[in-house]
Design a protein around this motif. Structure first.
Motif, mmCIF file in Angstrom:
data_model
loop_
_atom_site.group_PDB
_atom_site.id
_atom_site.type_symbol
_atom_site.label_atom_id
_atom_site.label_comp_id
_atom_site.label_asym_id
_atom_site.label_seq_id
_atom_site.Cartn_x
_atom_site.Cartn_y
_atom_site.Cartn_z
ATOM 1 N N ASP A 33 0.856 -1.177 0.000
ATOM 2 C CA ASP A 33 0.000 0.000 0.000
ATOM 3 C C ASP A 33 0.895 1.231 0.000
ATOM 4 O OD1 ASP A 33 -1.641 2.137 0.542
ATOM 5 O OD2 ASP A 33 -2.773 1.086 2.075
ATOM 6 N N PRO A 34 0.874 2.000 -1.068
ATOM 7 C CA PRO A 34 1.772 3.148 -1.157
ATOM 8 C C PRO A 34 1.483 4.236 -0.128
ATOM 9 C CG PRO A 34 0.217 3.158 -2.975
ATOM 10 C CD PRO A 34 0.040 1.855 -2.243
ATOM 11 N N GLN A 35 0.299 4.240 0.493
ATOM 12 C CA GLN A 35 -0.021 5.253 1.488
ATOM 13 C C GLN A 35 0.072 4.728 2.907
ATOM 14 O OE1 GLN A 35 -3.805 6.931 0.491
ATOM 15 N NE2 GLN A 35 -3.003 8.009 -1.272
ATOM 16 N N GLY A 36 0.509 3.487 3.077
ATOM 17 C CA GLY A 36 0.699 2.933 4.404
ATOM 18 C C GLY A 36 -0.585 2.545 5.115
ATOM 19 N N HIS A 37 -1.626 2.153 4.364
ATOM 20 C CA HIS A 37 -2.899 1.763 4.970
ATOM 21 C C HIS A 37 -2.976 0.249 5.085
ATOM 22 C CE1 HIS A 37 -4.178 5.853 4.580
ATOM 23 N NE2 HIS A 37 -4.140 5.809 3.258
ATOM 24 N N GLY A 38 -2.414 -0.299 6.115
ATOM 25 C CA GLY A 38 -2.535 -1.732 6.354
ATOM 26 C C GLY A 38 -1.836 -2.555 5.298
ATOM 27 N N ASP A 39 -2.535 -3.556 4.777
ATOM 28 C CA ASP A 39 -1.917 -4.514 3.870
ATOM 29 C C ASP A 39 -2.067 -4.134 2.404
ATOM 30 O OD1 ASP A 39 -4.522 -4.977 3.243
ATOM 31 O OD2 ASP A 39 -4.500 -7.105 3.695
ATOM 32 N N GLY A 40 -2.501 -2.955 2.125
ATOM 33 C CA GLY A 40 -2.638 -2.546 0.736
ATOM 34 C C GLY A 40 -4.038 -2.702 0.206
ATOM 35 N N CYS A 41 -4.977 -3.046 1.076
ATOM 36 C CA CYS A 41 -6.323 -3.273 0.580
ATOM 37 C C CYS A 41 -7.400 -2.572 1.393
ATOM 38 C CB CYS A 41 -6.588 -4.769 0.548
ATOM 39 S SG CYS A 41 -8.010 -5.201 -0.448
ATOM 40 N N PHE A 42 -7.263 -2.513 2.675
ATOM 41 C CA PHE A 42 -8.343 -2.027 3.530
ATOM 42 C C PHE A 42 -7.894 -0.965 4.513
ATOM 43 C CE2 PHE A 42 -9.452 -6.415 2.542
ATOM 44 C CZ PHE A 42 -10.706 -6.215 1.990
ATOM 45 N N ARG A 43 -8.815 -0.107 4.856
ATOM 46 C CA ARG A 43 -8.594 0.838 5.958
ATOM 47 C C ARG A 43 -9.290 0.338 7.202
ATOM 48 N NH1 ARG A 43 -8.588 6.831 3.457
ATOM 49 N NH2 ARG A 43 -6.595 6.578 2.442
ATOM 50 N N ASP A 44 -10.534 -0.055 7.107
ATOM 51 C CA ASP A 44 -11.310 -0.541 8.247
ATOM 52 C C ASP A 44 -12.256 -1.621 7.738
ATOM 53 O OD1 ASP A 44 -12.347 -0.792 10.762
ATOM 54 O OD2 ASP A 44 -13.715 0.901 10.558
ATOM 55 N N PRO A 45 -11.732 -2.808 7.458
ATOM 56 C CA PRO A 45 -12.540 -3.811 6.773
ATOM 57 C C PRO A 45 -13.553 -4.498 7.673
ATOM 58 C CG PRO A 45 -10.447 -4.758 7.324
ATOM 59 C CD PRO A 45 -10.389 -3.290 7.712
ATOM 60 N N ASP A 46 -14.656 -4.861 7.101
ATOM 61 C CA ASP A 46 -15.577 -5.804 7.701
ATOM 62 C C ASP A 46 -14.939 -7.172 7.449
ATOM 63 O OD1 ASP A 46 -17.869 -7.801 6.572
ATOM 64 O OD2 ASP A 46 -18.549 -6.687 8.338
ATOM 65 N N PRO A 47 -14.843 -8.055 8.448
ATOM 66 C CA PRO A 47 -14.143 -9.338 8.252
ATOM 67 C C PRO A 47 -14.673 -10.172 7.087
ATOM 68 C CG PRO A 47 -14.510 -8.963 10.579
ATOM 69 C CD PRO A 47 -15.268 -7.881 9.843
ATOM 70 N N GLU A 48 -15.978 -10.240 6.923
ATOM 71 C CA GLU A 48 -16.527 -11.024 5.819
ATOM 72 C C GLU A 48 -16.208 -10.384 4.474
ATOM 73 O OE1 GLU A 48 -20.565 -12.320 6.285
ATOM 74 O OE2 GLU A 48 -20.230 -12.795 8.400
ATOM 75 N N GLU A 49 -16.202 -9.075 4.438
ATOM 76 C CA GLU A 49 -15.846 -8.341 3.220
ATOM 77 C C GLU A 49 -14.384 -8.607 2.850
ATOM 78 O OE1 GLU A 49 -15.123 -3.736 2.828
ATOM 79 O OE2 GLU A 49 -17.239 -4.192 3.102
ATOM 80 N N ALA A 50 -13.512 -8.613 3.847
ATOM 81 C CA ALA A 50 -12.097 -8.895 3.606
ATOM 82 C C ALA A 50 -11.912 -10.313 3.077
ATOM 83 C CB ALA A 50 -11.300 -8.699 4.894
ATOM 84 N N LEU A 51 -12.614 -11.278 3.674
ATOM 85 C CA LEU A 51 -12.512 -12.662 3.223
ATOM 86 C C LEU A 51 -12.963 -12.798 1.762
ATOM 87 C CD1 LEU A 51 -11.949 -15.646 3.851
ATOM 88 C CD2 LEU A 51 -14.308 -15.811 4.671
ATOM 89 N N ARG A 52 -14.077 -12.171 1.411
ATOM 90 C CA ARG A 52 -14.550 -12.219 0.028
ATOM 91 C C ARG A 52 -13.554 -11.565 -0.929
ATOM 92 N NH1 ARG A 52 -19.345 -11.332 2.423
ATOM 93 N NH2 ARG A 52 -19.216 -9.093 2.147
ATOM 94 N N ALA A 53 -12.939 -10.462 -0.500
ATOM 95 C CA ALA A 53 -11.993 -9.764 -1.370
ATOM 96 C C ALA A 53 -10.779 -10.640 -1.683
ATOM 97 C CB ALA A 53 -11.552 -8.453 -0.727
#
Length: 117
Positions: A33-53
């Motif tokens: 993540d070029p802006q340093g937001h976690g793993d490059g995908c989420f800022r504040d993920p819903d767990p199920e949303e992260a799993l689907r992504a």
């Protein structure tokens, strides 16, 4: 909404906004993540949303949603079994006190924390 720059990147990194626009956001643990937001995908993920992504949407982005991306009969799957339910556990507990107990790749157990080996 801007199509380029930080505003566009922010929309790309927030799967909820993409889902609202009928898009599917896929994530990759190797994508920085070029802006340093976690793993490059989420800022504040819903767990199920992260799993689907990482699963269904990743398969969709590869055009492979018919053969992988879900745990279903006849589908390809690599599976990791963890010591706690990642969908209900607190983020701090996941990071500090969760183990991968088993990993299955291509139908073979390649890691088993409790095996006698």
């Amino acid at each position: 909404m801007g199509r380029f720059g930080h505003e566009a990147l922010d929309r790309q990194r927030q799967p909820r906004l993409l889902a609202q626009s009928l898009s599917r956001s896929a994530c990759d643990a190797d994508a920085p993540d070029p802006q340093g937001h976690g793993d490059g995908c989420f800022r504040d993920p819903d767990p199920e949303e992260a799993l689907r992504a990482y699963t269904e949407h990743g398969a969709y982005s590869q055009g492979a949603e018919g053969v992988k991306g879900r745990l279903d009969a006849g589908m390809l799957a690599d599976i990791a079994v963890f010591s706690r339910d990642l969908l209900t556990a607190e983020p701090g507990d996941i990071l500090n006190d969760t183990r991968c107990e088993m990993t299955i790749l291509d139908g073979r157990i390649v890691h088993d924390l409790f095996s006698a080996n």
